[in-house]
Write a protein that holds these residues in place. Structure first.
Motif, PDB file in Angstrom:
ATOM      1  N   LEU A   3       0.852  -1.181   0.000  1.00 16.86           N
ATOM      2  CA  LEU A   3       0.000   0.000   0.000  1.00 16.86           C
ATOM      3  C   LEU A   3       0.895   1.241   0.000  1.00 16.86           C
ATOM      4  N   PRO A   4       1.024   1.940  -1.122  1.00 17.45           N
ATOM      5  CA  PRO A   4       1.936   3.081  -1.210  1.00 17.45           C
ATOM      6  C   PRO A   4       1.610   4.168  -0.181  1.00 17.45           C
ATOM      7  N   VAL A   5       2.666   4.811   0.314  1.00 14.71           N
ATOM      8  CA  VAL A   5       2.566   5.790   1.393  1.00 14.71           C
ATOM      9  C   VAL A   5       3.101   7.144   0.947  1.00 14.71           C
ATOM     10  N   ALA A   6       2.434   8.198   1.395  1.00 15.39           N
ATOM     11  CA  ALA A   6       2.957   9.559   1.288  1.00 15.39           C
ATOM     12  C   ALA A   6       2.784  10.210   2.655  1.00 15.39           C
ATOM     13  N   ILE A   7       3.687  11.104   2.991  1.00 17.79           N
ATOM     14  CA  ILE A   7       3.530  11.833   4.252  1.00 17.79           C
ATOM     15  C   ILE A   7       3.853  13.300   4.038  1.00 17.79           C
ATOM     16  N   THR A   8       3.366  14.112   4.958  1.00 19.99           N
ATOM     17  CA  THR A   8       3.786  15.500   5.070  1.00 19.99           C
ATOM     18  C   THR A   8       4.344  15.697   6.464  1.00 19.99           C
ATOM     19  N   THR A   9       5.534  16.258   6.552  1.00 24.42           N
ATOM     20  CA  THR A   9       6.209  16.449   7.832  1.00 24.42           C
ATOM     21  C   THR A   9       6.694  17.888   7.952  1.00 24.42           C
TER      22      THR A   9
END
Length: 297
Positions: free
Chosen positions: A76-82
């Protein structure tokens, strides 16, 4: 039904108090690994990728690395904002896992740090991470965000952004044009898959706003995305920071059942007809950025 992304807020806790972020009135929460695994399993066939945030700083979660491993097991591909202040942690190291597709780093958040030395230290850690990603994960998209422009015409060679851009130039041997983004090009390719994304500050919708209500408009909520908050409440939109438009809770109902609920269907039908149904939607200025979706024949 398939979304471009589903937001899973793994925590609503943040280590910064930035003036451009209104925070949330919800109790501080960290989603537990069992619930996260269940939600990830359910959303796997429904979305192209998951974003592991709504409010809060995702790298603060003590089980962040485990969450990445869960997503990797599901492919399940992941993206984040940090906010970019935790790149010296094991959590940040896990961003080099192949399941992570994109990392958005809000460089404007660094400007909230107290001393210039702290700002430079944190930015250097971001630059070092980027260089490591170039070597180990060349396919990883990294977006440096400066969402603090006063207007689209503002140039980058003045104010705090000047220091950030000159540091990036020096680190990678590139040149960042000080102007040109006002023509509509918000995202600029810098090097490899590193991008600089520019935008103005936006106003978060506020249920207590006394501004005139807007009942006409369109939004991509429940069309391209939806969100699940850290207490397992599902909402239509990642801007619903307090869970005002709660559709249901993933602890009691399946995600498909929640999406099939009368409230969710009414909201989506409203958007398709150019009508803003919910109180929070009627107080949201962000939807003015979208063009109306053609009605179904």
């Amino acid at each position: 039904m398939r979304f471009r992304q589903i937001y899973i807020e793994i925590t609503n806790v943040c280590n910064l108090t930035c003036p451009f972020c209104p925070g949330t009135g919800r109790a501080p929460a960290y989603i537990d690994a069992g619930l996260f695994a269940d939600i990830a399993q359910q959303v796997k066939p429904l979305t192209e990728q998951v974003y592991l945030h709504v409010m809060g700083e995702p790298l603060l979660h003590p089980e962040f690395t485990r969450f990445i491993e869960i997503c990797a097991g599901l492919e399940l591909p992941v993206a984040i904002t940090t906010n970019g202040t935790l790149f010296d942690t094991a959590a940040a190291a896990s961003l080099l896992n192949p399941v992570v597709r994109q990392v958005n780093i809000s460089l404007h958040s660094l400007l909230q740090l107290h001393s210039q030395a702290d700002k430079e230290k944190q930015l250097q850690q971001i630059l070092d991470f980027t260089k490591k990603a170039f070597a180990q994960r060349p396919e990883l998209y990294i977006n440096y965000r400066l969402w603090n422009l006063d207007s689209p015409a503002q140039e980058l060679d003045s104010g705090a952004n000047n220091w950030i851009c000159r540091s990036i130039e020096q680190a990678f041997g590139i040149t960042i044009p000080s102007a040109g983004h006002s023509s509509g090009r918000k995202s600029r390719s810098l090097l490899n898959r590193l991008y600089l994304h520019l935008d103005t500050c936006f106003e978060w919708p506020d249920i207590n706003s006394d501004k005139p209500l807007n009942t006409k408009g369109f939004c991509h909520a429940l069309g391209t995305h939806c969100a699940i908050l850290s207490d397992a409440t599902m909402v239509p939109c990642c801007l619903d920071r307090d869970g005002i438009t709660a559709l249901g809770n993933c602890r009691q109902l399946s995600i498909l059942d929640i999406l099939d609920s009368p409230r969710a269907k009414t909201i989506l039908t409203g958007f398709e007809n150019g009508t803003l149904i919910e109180d929070l939607c009627q107080r949201c200025a962000y939807c003015t950025r979208f063009k109306a979706r053609p009605k179904k024949a």
